[in-house]
Design a protein around this motif. Structure first.
Motif, short mmCIF file in Angstrom:
data_model
loop_
_atom_site.label_atom_id
_atom_site.label_comp_id
_atom_site.label_asym_id
_atom_site.label_seq_id
_atom_site.Cartn_x
_atom_site.Cartn_y
_atom_site.Cartn_z
N GLU A 136 0.83 -1.20 0.00
CA GLU A 136 0.00 0.00 0.00
C GLU A 136 0.86 1.25 0.00
OE1 GLU A 136 -3.48 2.16 2.71
OE2 GLU A 136 -2.85 0.10 3.12
N ASP A 137 1.92 1.27 0.81
CA ASP A 137 2.81 2.44 0.86
C ASP A 137 3.58 2.59 -0.44
OD1 ASP A 137 2.13 3.31 3.45
OD2 ASP A 137 3.43 1.80 4.34
N ILE A 138 3.96 1.47 -1.05
CA ILE A 138 4.68 1.51 -2.32
C ILE A 138 3.81 2.14 -3.41
CG2 ILE A 138 5.64 0.08 -4.17
CD1 ILE A 138 6.61 -1.86 -2.02
N LEU A 139 2.55 1.74 -3.47
CA LEU A 139 1.64 2.27 -4.48
C LEU A 139 1.34 3.74 -4.23
CD1 LEU A 139 -0.89 -0.71 -4.80
CD2 LEU A 139 0.83 0.01 -6.46
N PHE A 140 1.20 4.12 -2.97
CA PHE A 140 0.90 5.51 -2.63
C PHE A 140 2.07 6.40 -3.05
CE2 PHE A 140 0.11 9.23 -0.01
CZ PHE A 140 -1.27 9.35 -0.07
N ARG A 141 3.28 5.97 -2.79
CA ARG A 141 4.46 6.75 -3.19
C ARG A 141 4.51 6.92 -4.71
NH1 ARG A 141 10.21 3.91 -2.81
NH2 ARG A 141 9.01 2.56 -4.22
N SER A 142 4.30 5.83 -5.43
CA SER A 142 4.36 5.87 -6.88
C SER A 142 3.27 6.76 -7.47
CB SER A 142 4.23 4.44 -7.43
OG SER A 142 4.26 4.44 -8.84
#
Length: 259
Positions: A159-165
């Motif tokens: 979830e954090d990876i997608l939010f950053r991207s």
């Protein structure tokens, strides 16, 4: 052997020695029971030996998988730490309003902050064990629990990876594209998976100069901060994952030493 027992039993019956016959019959029954118990025990030993072998194979495969993930994660941490350092350096230049004095450095930092990495864990072995009913083969309850936590932890980090991207693509990149000649990054562009140097990049710098009015400086700082803020979550997740992987490898090694 069976013929011998039958002959003895027949002789006892023909001689009308019923007492001895019953003793013999009881003895024969005991021998049969003992034989069955021995056969069952041997079968149990063989089954246990097979399961022990399967457990060692699973533990070994898990250890190899987690070690591979550790190597991949270390590389991700290294790349992402550089992103954080570049965000901090770019923020300092923005606050000093010295963008025009360091155009080459700004170009380099803009490329660096966009070169973030996403750790993609390999979970073939661990997923198969959890989802195919092989979890019961592992005798160590702590390792069984660790595998379940591992798969859940990876999902939570996504979830954090997608939010950053998404933030980088939808917010920071549009801001930069209106104000900076991002094509200059092509001069030093290098893709880590381009092993045979197939990539062809620009040879000359862009003729355009960056256009950032002073009233946009605070927004620029905020955009960089927001990217770093989202990126920090990913970095912390990576470091927590590393601790988890190291503890798991230790558990697996100790369990293999017992075998």
């Amino acid at each position: 052997m069976i013929k011998l027992f039958r002959k003895i039993r027949y002789n006892l019956m023909s001689e009308n020695k019923m007492g001895k016959y019953f003793k013999y019959a009881i003895g024969e029954i005991l021998l049969v029971v003992i034989g069955i118990l021995l056969a069952l025990q041997i079968n149990t030993w063989n089954q246990q030996r097979i399961e022990d072998k399967k457990e060692i194979e699973l533990l070994t495969s898990l250890k190899e998988e987690f070690k591979y993930n550790l190597t991949s994660l270390d590389e991700s941490i290294k790349v992402n730490n550089k992103v954080n350092q570049s965000c901090a350096a770019l923020t300092q230049i923005i606050r000093l309003n010295s963008l025009e004095e360091n155009p080459d450095l700004v170009d380099e930092l803009l490329i660096n902050i966009g070169a973030f990495n996403s750790f993609d864990a390999i979970t073939g072995v661990s997923s198969e064990i959890v989802n195919s009913g092989k979890l019961s083969i592992l005798k160590n309850g702590a390792i069984r629990e660790q595998l379940g936590n591992w798969l859940t932890l990876i999902i939570d980090c996504e979830e954090d990876i997608l939010f950053r991207s998404d933030n980088y693509t939808m917010n920071l990149m549009p801001f930069l594209m209106k104000r900076f000649p991002l094509a200059n990054g092509e001069l030093t562009k290098k893709l880590p998976f381009d092993k045979n140097n197939y990539l062809k990049t620009y040879k000359e710098k862009s003729p355009f100069r960056f256009n950032l009015p002073k009233e946009d400086l605070m927004e620029f700082e905020n955009q960089v901060w927001h990217h770093k803020h989202n990126h920090d979550y990913v970095v912390i997740n990576d470091l927590n994952l590393k601790d988890f992987i190291l503890s798991t490898i230790t558990m697996l090694e100790k369990e293999l030493e017992k075998q």
